[in-house]
Motif scaffolding. Structure first.
Motif, PDB file in Angstrom:
ATOM      1  N   GLN A  23      -7.183   3.465   2.689  1.00  0.00           N
ATOM      2  CA  GLN A  23      -7.325   2.657   1.473  1.00  0.00           C
ATOM      3  C   GLN A  23      -6.974   3.487   0.241  1.00  0.00           C
ATOM      4  O   GLN A  23      -7.633   3.421  -0.782  1.00  0.00           O
ATOM      5  CB  GLN A  23      -8.768   2.152   1.365  1.00  0.00           C
ATOM      6  CG  GLN A  23      -9.211   1.323   2.535  1.00  0.00           C
ATOM      7  CD  GLN A  23     -10.719   1.064   2.549  1.00  0.00           C
ATOM      8  OE1 GLN A  23     -11.478   1.628   1.771  1.00  0.00           O
ATOM      9  NE2 GLN A  23     -11.148   0.194   3.438  1.00  0.00           N
TER      10      GLN A  23
ATOM     11  N   LYS B 224     -10.898   5.863 -12.375  1.00  0.00           N
ATOM     12  CA  LYS B 224     -11.988   5.331 -13.199  1.00  0.00           C
ATOM     13  C   LYS B 224     -12.954   6.450 -13.590  1.00  0.00           C
ATOM     14  O   LYS B 224     -13.332   6.580 -14.763  1.00  0.00           O
ATOM     15  CB  LYS B 224     -12.720   4.242 -12.419  1.00  0.00           C
ATOM     16  CG  LYS B 224     -13.901   3.637 -13.145  1.00  0.00           C
ATOM     17  CD  LYS B 224     -14.562   2.592 -12.266  1.00  0.00           C
ATOM     18  CE  LYS B 224     -15.866   2.120 -12.860  1.00  0.00           C
ATOM     19  NZ  LYS B 224     -16.597   1.224 -11.954  1.00  0.00           N
TER      20      LYS B 224
ATOM     21  N   GLN C 262      -7.826   4.384  -7.412  1.00  0.00           N
ATOM     22  CA  GLN C 262      -8.437   3.600  -8.493  1.00  0.00           C
ATOM     23  C   GLN C 262      -9.851   4.094  -8.798  1.00  0.00           C
ATOM     24  O   GLN C 262     -10.235   4.226  -9.967  1.00  0.00           O
ATOM     25  CB  GLN C 262      -8.465   2.115  -8.131  1.00  0.00           C
ATOM     26  CG  GLN C 262      -7.121   1.451  -8.159  1.00  0.00           C
ATOM     27  CD  GLN C 262      -7.163   0.022  -7.613  1.00  0.00           C
ATOM     28  OE1 GLN C 262      -8.214  -0.509  -7.277  1.00  0.00           O
ATOM     29  NE2 GLN C 262      -5.988  -0.596  -7.505  1.00  0.00           N
ATOM     30  N   ASP C 263     -10.624   4.367  -7.759  1.00  0.00           N
ATOM     31  CA  ASP C 263     -11.986   4.881  -7.954  1.00  0.00           C
ATOM     32  C   ASP C 263     -11.964   6.238  -8.651  1.00  0.00           C
ATOM     33  O   ASP C 263     -12.743   6.485  -9.576  1.00  0.00           O
ATOM     34  CB  ASP C 263     -12.717   5.020  -6.614  1.00  0.00           C
ATOM     35  CG  ASP C 263     -13.108   3.686  -6.005  1.00  0.00           C
ATOM     36  OD1 ASP C 263     -13.130   2.662  -6.727  1.00  0.00           O
ATOM     37  OD2 ASP C 263     -13.398   3.664  -4.790  1.00  0.00           O
TER      38      ASP C 263
ATOM     39  N   MET D 193       0.832  -1.184   0.000  1.00  0.00           N
ATOM     40  CA  MET D 193       0.000   0.000   0.000  1.00  0.00           C
ATOM     41  C   MET D 193       0.872   1.241   0.000  1.00  0.00           C
ATOM     42  O   MET D 193       1.849   1.326   0.706  1.00  0.00           O
ATOM     43  CB  MET D 193      -0.893   0.001   1.233  1.00  0.00           C
ATOM     44  CG  MET D 193      -1.720   1.247   1.353  1.00  0.00           C
ATOM     45  SD  MET D 193      -2.899   1.069   2.696  1.00  0.00           S
ATOM     46  CE  MET D 193      -2.738   2.671   3.414  1.00  0.00           C
TER      47      MET D 193
ATOM     48  N   ASP E  66      -4.891   3.349  -2.130  1.00  0.00           N
ATOM     49  CA  ASP E  66      -4.768   2.670  -3.427  1.00  0.00           C
ATOM     50  C   ASP E  66      -6.139   2.505  -4.079  1.00  0.00           C
ATOM     51  O   ASP E  66      -6.312   2.780  -5.268  1.00  0.00           O
ATOM     52  CB  ASP E  66      -4.102   1.297  -3.278  1.00  0.00           C
ATOM     53  CG  ASP E  66      -2.619   1.387  -2.967  1.00  0.00           C
ATOM     54  OD1 ASP E  66      -2.011   2.436  -3.246  1.00  0.00           O
ATOM     55  OD2 ASP E  66      -2.070   0.404  -2.445  1.00  0.00           O
ATOM     56  N   HIS E  67      -7.129   2.069  -3.303  1.00  0.00           N
ATOM     57  CA  HIS E  67      -8.489   1.887  -3.824  1.00  0.00           C
ATOM     58  C   HIS E  67      -9.140   3.235  -4.134  1.00  0.00           C
ATOM     59  O   HIS E  67      -9.857   3.365  -5.125  1.00  0.00           O
ATOM     60  CB  HIS E  67      -9.354   1.100  -2.837  1.00  0.00           C
ATOM     61  CG  HIS E  67      -8.862  -0.296  -2.611  1.00  0.00           C
ATOM     62  ND1 HIS E  67      -8.922  -1.270  -3.583  1.00  0.00           N
ATOM     63  CD2 HIS E  67      -8.289  -0.866  -1.529  1.00  0.00           C
ATOM     64  CE1 HIS E  67      -8.400  -2.384  -3.098  1.00  0.00           C
ATOM     65  NE2 HIS E  67      -8.012  -2.168  -1.859  1.00  0.00           N
ATOM     66  N   THR E  68      -8.868   4.223  -3.297  1.00  0.00           N
ATOM     67  CA  THR E  68      -9.398   5.564  -3.530  1.00  0.00           C
ATOM     68  C   THR E  68      -8.903   6.094  -4.866  1.00  0.00           C
ATOM     69  O   THR E  68      -9.682   6.611  -5.669  1.00  0.00           O
ATOM     70  CB  THR E  68      -8.981   6.509  -2.381  1.00  0.00           C
ATOM     71  OG1 THR E  68      -9.511   6.003  -1.157  1.00  0.00           O
ATOM     72  CG2 THR E  68      -9.465   7.917  -2.618  1.00  0.00           C
TER      73      THR E  68
ATOM     74  N   TRP F 241     -11.097   6.254   3.276  1.00  0.00           N
ATOM     75  CA  TRP F 241     -10.497   6.606   1.993  1.00  0.00           C
ATOM     76  C   TRP F 241      -8.979   6.767   2.092  1.00  0.00           C
ATOM     77  O   TRP F 241      -8.262   6.387   1.183  1.00  0.00           O
ATOM     78  CB  TRP F 241     -11.121   7.888   1.426  1.00  0.00           C
ATOM     79  CG  TRP F 241     -10.791   9.121   2.223  1.00  0.00           C
ATOM     80  CD1 TRP F 241     -11.517   9.670   3.243  1.00  0.00           C
ATOM     81  CD2 TRP F 241      -9.634   9.942   2.080  1.00  0.00           C
ATOM     82  NE1 TRP F 241     -10.890  10.771   3.757  1.00  0.00           N
ATOM     83  CE2 TRP F 241      -9.725  10.964   3.058  1.00  0.00           C
ATOM     84  CE3 TRP F 241      -8.521   9.915   1.244  1.00  0.00           C
ATOM     85  CZ2 TRP F 241      -8.759  11.952   3.203  1.00  0.00           C
ATOM     86  CZ3 TRP F 241      -7.556  10.905   1.390  1.00  0.00           C
ATOM     87  CH2 TRP F 241      -7.686  11.907   2.356  1.00  0.00           C
TER      88      TRP F 241
ATOM     89  N   ASN G 102     -16.847   6.956   2.115  1.00  0.00           N
ATOM     90  CA  ASN G 102     -15.854   5.972   2.534  1.00  0.00           C
ATOM     91  C   ASN G 102     -15.087   6.540   3.719  1.00  0.00           C
ATOM     92  O   ASN G 102     -14.235   7.408   3.553  1.00  0.00           O
ATOM     93  CB  ASN G 102     -14.899   5.644   1.383  1.00  0.00           C
ATOM     94  CG  ASN G 102     -13.864   4.616   1.774  1.00  0.00           C
ATOM     95  OD1 ASN G 102     -13.657   4.317   2.940  1.00  0.00           O
ATOM     96  ND2 ASN G 102     -13.176   4.073   0.785  1.00  0.00           N
TER      97      ASN G 102
END
Length: 104
Positions: free
Chosen positions: A88, A98, A94-95, A1, A90-92, A85, A82
């Motif tokens: 996380q 996108k 990515q979202d 991460m 990395d996921h943030t 956020w 979230n």
């Protein structure tokens, strides 16, 4: 991460933290983010929660934690609640990536 907000630098947009907290609370949060990530984002003070409400992130007298994208016309084109956020990131990212690709 990755623990670094510079992951957001790839996006050609202005980024802010919108908060209805007091200046003292905002300073504390800014410092916590800087300690955790090595940097922070500028804050927009929203004591009346007008922008927070526009984002659909108002939860009674508090705001949901999360992130979103507003276009140049003030239209909300994406939002996500979230509480984690930052933890996380990395996921943030990515979202955000996108949704960012949809508008670019």
């Amino acid at each position: 991460m990755h623990n670094n907000l510079t992951m957001l630098d790839e996006f050609d947009m202005d980024m802010y933290i919108i908060s209805h907290d007091t200046p003292e609370q905002q300073k504390e949060l800014y410092s916590q983010l800087k300690d955790y990530f090595g940097t922070s984002l500028p804050f927009i003070s929203d004591p009346d929660m007008k922008l927070i409400e526009q984002f659909g992130m108002k939860n009674g007298d508090v705001a949901y934690r999360g992130f979103g994208i507003m276009d140049q016309n003030g239209e909300i084109i994406f939002k996500k609640v979230n509480d984690h956020w930052g933890e996380q990131i990395d996921h943030t990212v990515q979202d955000i990536e996108k949704e960012y690709k949809k508008i670019k």
